[in-house]
Design a protein around this motif. Sequence first.
Motif, PDB file in Angstrom:
ATOM      1  N   GLU A   4       0.813  -1.224   0.000  1.00  0.00           N
ATOM      2  CA  GLU A   4       0.000   0.000   0.000  1.00  0.00           C
ATOM      3  C   GLU A   4       0.839   1.264   0.000  1.00  0.00           C
ATOM      4  O   GLU A   4       0.382   2.324  -0.421  1.00  0.00           O
ATOM      5  CB  GLU A   4      -0.972  -0.004   1.186  1.00  0.00           C
ATOM      6  N   SER A   5       2.091   1.188   0.428  1.00  0.00           N
ATOM      7  CA  SER A   5       2.967   2.360   0.414  1.00  0.00           C
ATOM      8  C   SER A   5       3.585   2.581  -0.963  1.00  0.00           C
ATOM      9  O   SER A   5       4.220   3.598  -1.200  1.00  0.00           O
ATOM     10  CB  SER A   5       4.084   2.193   1.450  1.00  0.00           C
ATOM     11  N   GLY A   6       3.421   1.599  -1.868  1.00  0.00           N
ATOM     12  CA  GLY A   6       4.016   1.697  -3.189  1.00  0.00           C
ATOM     13  C   GLY A   6       5.450   1.181  -3.235  1.00  0.00           C
ATOM     14  O   GLY A   6       6.101   1.270  -4.270  1.00  0.00           O
ATOM     15  N   LEU A   7       5.940   0.645  -2.119  1.00  0.00           N
ATOM     16  CA  LEU A   7       7.313   0.145  -2.054  1.00  0.00           C
ATOM     17  C   LEU A   7       7.359  -1.372  -2.209  1.00  0.00           C
ATOM     18  O   LEU A   7       6.475  -2.074  -1.741  1.00  0.00           O
ATOM     19  CB  LEU A   7       7.946   0.525  -0.711  1.00  0.00           C
ATOM     20  N   MET A   8       8.395  -1.860  -2.864  1.00  0.00           N
ATOM     21  CA  MET A   8       8.615  -3.303  -2.958  1.00  0.00           C
ATOM     22  C   MET A   8       9.155  -3.808  -1.618  1.00  0.00           C
ATOM     23  O   MET A   8       9.788  -3.060  -0.878  1.00  0.00           O
ATOM     24  CB  MET A   8       9.616  -3.612  -4.062  1.00  0.00           C
ATOM     25  N   THR A   9       8.928  -5.089  -1.342  1.00  0.00           N
ATOM     26  CA  THR A   9       9.484  -5.695  -0.133  1.00  0.00           C
ATOM     27  C   THR A   9      10.677  -6.560  -0.519  1.00  0.00           C
ATOM     28  O   THR A   9      10.613  -7.345  -1.465  1.00  0.00           O
ATOM     29  CB  THR A   9       8.437  -6.558   0.598  1.00  0.00           C
ATOM     30  N   VAL A  10      11.771  -6.369   0.204  1.00  0.00           N
ATOM     31  CA  VAL A  10      13.031  -7.032  -0.104  1.00  0.00           C
ATOM     32  C   VAL A  10      13.530  -7.769   1.134  1.00  0.00           C
ATOM     33  O   VAL A  10      13.581  -7.206   2.223  1.00  0.00           O
ATOM     34  CB  VAL A  10      14.100  -6.007  -0.568  1.00  0.00           C
ATOM     35  N   LEU A  26      21.233   1.705   2.995  1.00  0.00           N
ATOM     36  CA  LEU A  26      21.218   2.152   1.604  1.00  0.00           C
ATOM     37  C   LEU A  26      19.856   1.983   0.942  1.00  0.00           C
ATOM     38  O   LEU A  26      19.459   2.792   0.105  1.00  0.00           O
ATOM     39  CB  LEU A  26      22.276   1.407   0.796  1.00  0.00           C
ATOM     40  N   LEU A  27      19.141   0.928   1.300  1.00  0.00           N
ATOM     41  CA  LEU A  27      17.866   0.623   0.642  1.00  0.00           C
ATOM     42  C   LEU A  27      16.645   1.067   1.431  1.00  0.00           C
ATOM     43  O   LEU A  27      15.542   1.053   0.903  1.00  0.00           O
ATOM     44  CB  LEU A  27      17.763  -0.883   0.379  1.00  0.00           C
ATOM     45  N   GLY A  28      16.853   1.427   2.677  1.00  0.00           N
ATOM     46  CA  GLY A  28      15.754   1.669   3.599  1.00  0.00           C
ATOM     47  C   GLY A  28      14.638   2.562   3.121  1.00  0.00           C
ATOM     48  O   GLY A  28      13.478   2.322   3.418  1.00  0.00           O
ATOM     49  N   GLU A  29      14.950   3.601   2.371  1.00  0.00           N
ATOM     50  CA  GLU A  29      13.903   4.527   1.931  1.00  0.00           C
ATOM     51  C   GLU A  29      13.339   4.170   0.564  1.00  0.00           C
ATOM     52  O   GLU A  29      12.363   4.765   0.127  1.00  0.00           O
ATOM     53  CB  GLU A  29      14.442   5.952   1.941  1.00  0.00           C
ATOM     54  N   THR A  30      13.953   3.210  -0.117  1.00  0.00           N
ATOM     55  CA  THR A  30      13.509   2.871  -1.462  1.00  0.00           C
ATOM     56  C   THR A  30      12.671   1.600  -1.506  1.00  0.00           C
ATOM     57  O   THR A  30      12.097   1.273  -2.545  1.00  0.00           O
ATOM     58  CB  THR A  30      14.709   2.689  -2.400  1.00  0.00           C
ATOM     59  N   CYS A  31      12.618   0.877  -0.383  1.00  0.00           N
ATOM     60  CA  CYS A  31      11.859  -0.364  -0.320  1.00  0.00           C
ATOM     61  C   CYS A  31      11.564  -0.699   1.140  1.00  0.00           C
ATOM     62  O   CYS A  31      12.098  -0.068   2.043  1.00  0.00           O
ATOM     63  CB  CYS A  31      12.645  -1.512  -0.970  1.00  0.00           C
ATOM     64  N   ARG A  32      10.720  -1.689   1.337  1.00  0.00           N
ATOM     65  CA  ARG A  32      10.522  -2.239   2.680  1.00  0.00           C
ATOM     66  C   ARG A  32      11.567  -3.334   2.831  1.00  0.00           C
ATOM     67  O   ARG A  32      11.472  -4.379   2.209  1.00  0.00           O
ATOM     68  CB  ARG A  32       9.117  -2.784   2.846  1.00  0.00           C
ATOM     69  N   PHE A  33      12.575  -3.055   3.631  1.00  0.00           N
ATOM     70  CA  PHE A  33      13.742  -3.920   3.751  1.00  0.00           C
ATOM     71  C   PHE A  33      13.633  -4.785   4.995  1.00  0.00           C
ATOM     72  O   PHE A  33      13.287  -4.304   6.072  1.00  0.00           O
ATOM     73  CB  PHE A  33      15.005  -3.057   3.833  1.00  0.00           C
ATOM     74  N   ARG A  34      13.941  -6.068   4.822  1.00  0.00           N
ATOM     75  CA  ARG A  34      13.986  -6.990   5.963  1.00  0.00           C
ATOM     76  C   ARG A  34      15.276  -7.789   5.868  1.00  0.00           C
ATOM     77  O   ARG A  34      15.622  -8.297   4.801  1.00  0.00           O
ATOM     78  CB  ARG A  34      12.788  -7.922   5.945  1.00  0.00           C
ATOM     79  N   ALA A  35      15.980  -7.897   6.958  1.00  0.00           N
ATOM     80  CA  ALA A  35      17.239  -8.624   7.022  1.00  0.00           C
ATOM     81  C   ALA A  35      17.034  -9.953   7.725  1.00  0.00           C
ATOM     82  O   ALA A  35      16.242 -10.064   8.662  1.00  0.00           O
ATOM     83  CB  ALA A  35      18.281  -7.797   7.779  1.00  0.00           C
ATOM     84  N   ALA A  36      17.776 -10.962   7.263  1.00  0.00           N
ATOM     85  CA  ALA A  36      17.793 -12.270   7.916  1.00  0.00           C
ATOM     86  C   ALA A  36      19.247 -12.709   8.028  1.00  0.00           C
ATOM     87  O   ALA A  36      19.984 -12.667   7.038  1.00  0.00           O
ATOM     88  CB  ALA A  36      16.988 -13.290   7.119  1.00  0.00           C
ATOM     89  N   GLU A  37      19.662 -13.119   9.216  1.00  0.00           N
ATOM     90  CA  GLU A  37      21.055 -13.517   9.438  1.00  0.00           C
ATOM     91  C   GLU A  37      21.288 -14.992   9.158  1.00  0.00           C
ATOM     92  O   GLU A  37      22.307 -15.539   9.554  1.00  0.00           O
ATOM     93  CB  GLU A  37      21.494 -13.151  10.852  1.00  0.00           C
ATOM     94  N   GLY A  38      20.376 -15.639   8.488  1.00  0.00           N
ATOM     95  CA  GLY A  38      20.540 -17.043   8.128  1.00  0.00           C
ATOM     96  C   GLY A  38      19.244 -17.592   7.568  1.00  0.00           C
ATOM     97  O   GLY A  38      18.224 -16.897   7.479  1.00  0.00           O
TER      98      GLY A  38
END
Length: 82
Positions: A4-10, A26-38
Amino acid sequence: MQDESGLMTVLWISSDPCALAAAGFLLGETCRFRAAEGLAQARQALTETHFDLILSEAQLGDGSGIDFLFGLAREPTPAFRI
């Protein structure tokens, strides 16, 4: 698919917390960013969210990122290898 925000989820999977922090910055404002450590965290994230793009290191502490991505490509949802 954008949310709904118009951002891709990565989802970015890496065993390097510094790389994840840098990518998030670097990507935080250009997409919905999620990190996984494994892979365990990545699998959990996939049960909670649909991701438009998934990036992974080749070798992680808990398995092969390549095998993980190939496994996702076999699922019924669209997936592309780059």
